[in-house]
Scaffold this active site. Sequence first.
Site, PDB file in Angstrom:
ATOM      1  N   LEU A 100       1.203  -1.232  -0.136  1.00  0.00           N
ATOM      2  CA  LEU A 100       0.033  -0.149   0.240  1.00  0.00           C
ATOM      3  C   LEU A 100       1.139   1.621  -0.257  1.00  0.00           C
ATOM      4  O   LEU A 100       1.401   1.904   1.292  1.00  0.00           O
ATOM      5  CB  LEU A 100      -1.111  -0.272   0.979  1.00  0.00           C
ATOM      6  CG  LEU A 100      -1.545  -0.711   1.152  1.00  0.00           C
ATOM      7  CD1 LEU A 100      -2.890  -0.532   2.057  1.00  0.00           C
ATOM      8  CD2 LEU A 100      -2.730  -0.866  -0.039  1.00  0.00           C
ATOM      9  N   GLU A 127       0.652   4.467  -2.326  1.00  0.00           N
ATOM     10  CA  GLU A 127      -0.057   4.773  -4.320  1.00  0.00           C
ATOM     11  C   GLU A 127       1.665   5.760  -4.885  1.00  0.00           C
ATOM     12  O   GLU A 127       1.595   5.958  -5.706  1.00  0.00           O
ATOM     13  CB  GLU A 127      -1.187   5.510  -3.875  1.00  0.00           C
ATOM     14  CG  GLU A 127      -1.986   4.517  -3.279  1.00  0.00           C
ATOM     15  CD  GLU A 127      -2.560   3.363  -1.651  1.00  0.00           C
ATOM     16  OE1 GLU A 127      -1.475   4.542  -1.484  1.00  0.00           O
ATOM     17  OE2 GLU A 127      -2.738   2.630  -2.033  1.00  0.00           O
ATOM     18  N   PHE A 175      -7.660   6.871  -3.722  1.00  0.00           N
ATOM     19  CA  PHE A 175      -6.011   6.377  -3.994  1.00  0.00           C
ATOM     20  C   PHE A 175      -5.241   7.305  -4.937  1.00  0.00           C
ATOM     21  O   PHE A 175      -4.037   7.592  -3.984  1.00  0.00           O
ATOM     22  CB  PHE A 175      -5.978   4.791  -3.845  1.00  0.00           C
ATOM     23  CG  PHE A 175      -7.420   3.946  -3.381  1.00  0.00           C
ATOM     24  CD1 PHE A 175      -8.183   4.353  -2.157  1.00  0.00           C
ATOM     25  CD2 PHE A 175      -8.000   2.749  -3.557  1.00  0.00           C
ATOM     26  CE1 PHE A 175      -8.645   3.984  -1.446  1.00  0.00           C
ATOM     27  CE2 PHE A 175      -8.832   2.181  -3.270  1.00  0.00           C
ATOM     28  CZ  PHE A 175      -9.342   2.894  -1.806  1.00  0.00           C
ATOM     29  N   HIS A 188     -14.284   6.774  -0.832  1.00  0.00           N
ATOM     30  CA  HIS A 188     -14.705   6.007  -1.699  1.00  0.00           C
ATOM     31  C   HIS A 188     -15.080   6.218  -3.220  1.00  0.00           C
ATOM     32  O   HIS A 188     -15.966   4.767  -3.563  1.00  0.00           O
ATOM     33  CB  HIS A 188     -15.264   4.676  -0.826  1.00  0.00           C
ATOM     34  CG  HIS A 188     -13.877   3.483  -0.047  1.00  0.00           C
ATOM     35  ND1 HIS A 188     -12.981   4.715   0.850  1.00  0.00           N
ATOM     36  CD2 HIS A 188     -13.195   2.665  -0.696  1.00  0.00           C
ATOM     37  CE1 HIS A 188     -11.926   3.664   1.603  1.00  0.00           C
ATOM     38  NE2 HIS A 188     -12.396   2.602   0.886  1.00  0.00           N
TER      39      HIS A 188
END
Lengths: 345, 343
Positions: free
Chosen positions: A78, A80, A106, A149
């Site tokens: 994780l 990014e 993200f 999200h």
Amino acid sequence: MPWAEAFIKSQPSHTTAPGAARELSYTEALNEALTLAMALDPHVFLLGQGVDDPSSMFGVTKGLAEQFGSPRVFDTPLSEEGLTGICTGAAMHGLRPVYCHNRPDFLLLAFNQIVNHASKIHYMDNGLSRVPMVIWSAIGRGWGSGAQHSQAIQGLLMSVPGLKIVMPSTPYDAKGLMLAAIADNNPVLIFEHRWLMKQQGAVPEGIYKVPIGKGVYRERGTDLSIIGTSHALALAQQALASLKEQGISADAVDLRTLKPLDHEIILESVKKTGRALIVDTGWAMGGACAEIGCVIAENCPQILKAPIKRIGLPDLPTPAGHTLEQLYYPSEETMVAAILELVDK
Amino acid sequence: MVINFPYQGSDFDSCDEFVERHDADFLTRLLYSMLRIRRIEEAIEGKYHEDQMKTPIHLVIGQEAASVGACSALRESDILYCGHRTHGAYLAKGGDLKGMLSEFFCRLNGCAGSRGGSMHLLDKSVGMAGSSAIVAGAVPIATGAALSAQLRGDDYVSCVFLGDAATEEGAVWESLNFAALKKLPIIYFCENNFFSVCTPLEERQPAGVAIYKKAAAFGLHSVQVDGSNVLKVNEAVADAVARARRGEGPSFIEAEVYRWRGHGGAGDDSHTGYRDPAEVAYWQKHCPVEGYADFLQQQGVLNALQRAAMEQQISDEISEAFLHAEKSPNPRKEDLYTHAYCD
Ligand SMILES: Cc1ncc(C[n+]2csc(CCOP(=O)(O)OP(=O)(O)O)c2C)c(N)n1
């Protein structure tokens, strides 16, 4: 470029007769694009959180790790920002990364590498370095996805020079634009929409590209121009269908790409109809709606028979709760109301 | 007198073995390379007030042994990235002085066509692949260059220069984690000069936690070296390069160095109070260039005549390069619009 040469050699496969075209789902179309690109060019590699797990990025990356091996299809830590920079560096040194994200939210962790680095390197280096990379993500909506999200952040990125932004709305476009994006020598962002993924559509076999930066008419009509991309345009088309009996017809212009923006098709249509409804899956303020509206206002204000209208998201974060969410997102009814208001004038 | 950051090295006391291991040509080239950087930087600094070089500069004076020690362990085909303090890395990697000065004078024939300025030097012909003005920005990019080498089967090693402050950015640790995970052929070369602009290390990172130890905890081969000693830097980087070429993965090297000048621009800014000027003077006694020159003379590798010849050769090259840059053409209006996108 090996990619371009190989692409040219494989051109004839595009000639599937329209009637004979297969039906594929949107995600199958994307999966096929990735498979073809990876088979064609060993420099294409794919990464993303969970690309090789059972859900395989909504099915988009299904089977690719098995077919092409883990060095070329790999799950990521994780990280990014780090990995966006790693893709940038890899692209500068001969690879063609496709970095997949479940959600555009993200990408905000990677803005430094996208906006400060990848998009500008070719210019800062006086044309010496190239960054051929694709960043793919799927906009979420509904199911309580909420403020973190579900964001459609294409509008935040439209003003960044050096980027290309692609928003496919059909399985045909999803495949053709993915292939075009991988073949492109610039950083290309692809924003999908979860609600488009269920559809089936005609998708030719083999390699073909949908040109980046060119819109298409999904429908032709006389009363107004509806201009937008992705799920927002699909929703507007539904609204339009429900107004057929009332004798209202419109140009439905699917821009397919937000950057570069196809000014020609926007102006051609609006000059004909004199009315414009601009729709986007992102915030109405300062994004795609605002930019497209301004292009019209700057270029043909005298032919407008009514003020430009835009439908995007309100200037608010997305609420998670179902009731609030229904109020937050534009619906078919919102679109119908806007169309009626525009044509009544 | 407040010496916050004492020199931890031993000058050239235990370096006799290097003289046995390397030939005289190699040893003198290291000196030449450092001296050249020093004189170029002094010349830039001397002309900066004329306002012809309209570019923010970050001088590397005092840190030459790090630039030269690291790059002398790399092949021309190895890839190098760095941050905003570019001059030393660019020159040590073999970058073209004329291209560099033309860039500073904002000329069309600058190494980045006047698009980058001092903070974005590059010369791809010698593997100087780029630099970033965003602290830590080049670290993932260099890691990507290493990923490319691995996936394509190229045998170059990637190396990235970063400052101590860069290790406060998350992207560095994301990169280290990934490089260790994939055993990438990369060297993270951290020049710890104890300052981020005017903020000393102890105000930015907890006391007693060495940077190189954090990297070791991420699974990298990690060492600390005397960054004022070109031989020790060269040895550490050569070892890391050999590991990378053998497929043993990434290394992290923390070189302790001292920045003699201010963070940016010309001159020493320590009178402004963020460090005691005495600390600068103290470090100048451990000059990486003069100290090494003395060592070579003691070892009988270099004589006064050769030293003088070096100075002359460097001075001639610098004059010629400035003349070249000053007389070169400016970019034109149409140059503004090229290279936003490529075909
Ligand atoms: C992300 C980011 N934050 C802040 C800055 C402003 N800035 C430029 S150089 C610098 C100091 C960096 O120190 P270090 O990384 O130790 O390198 P040094 O200047 O000491 O060589 C800072 C804070 C920047 N360029 N980028």
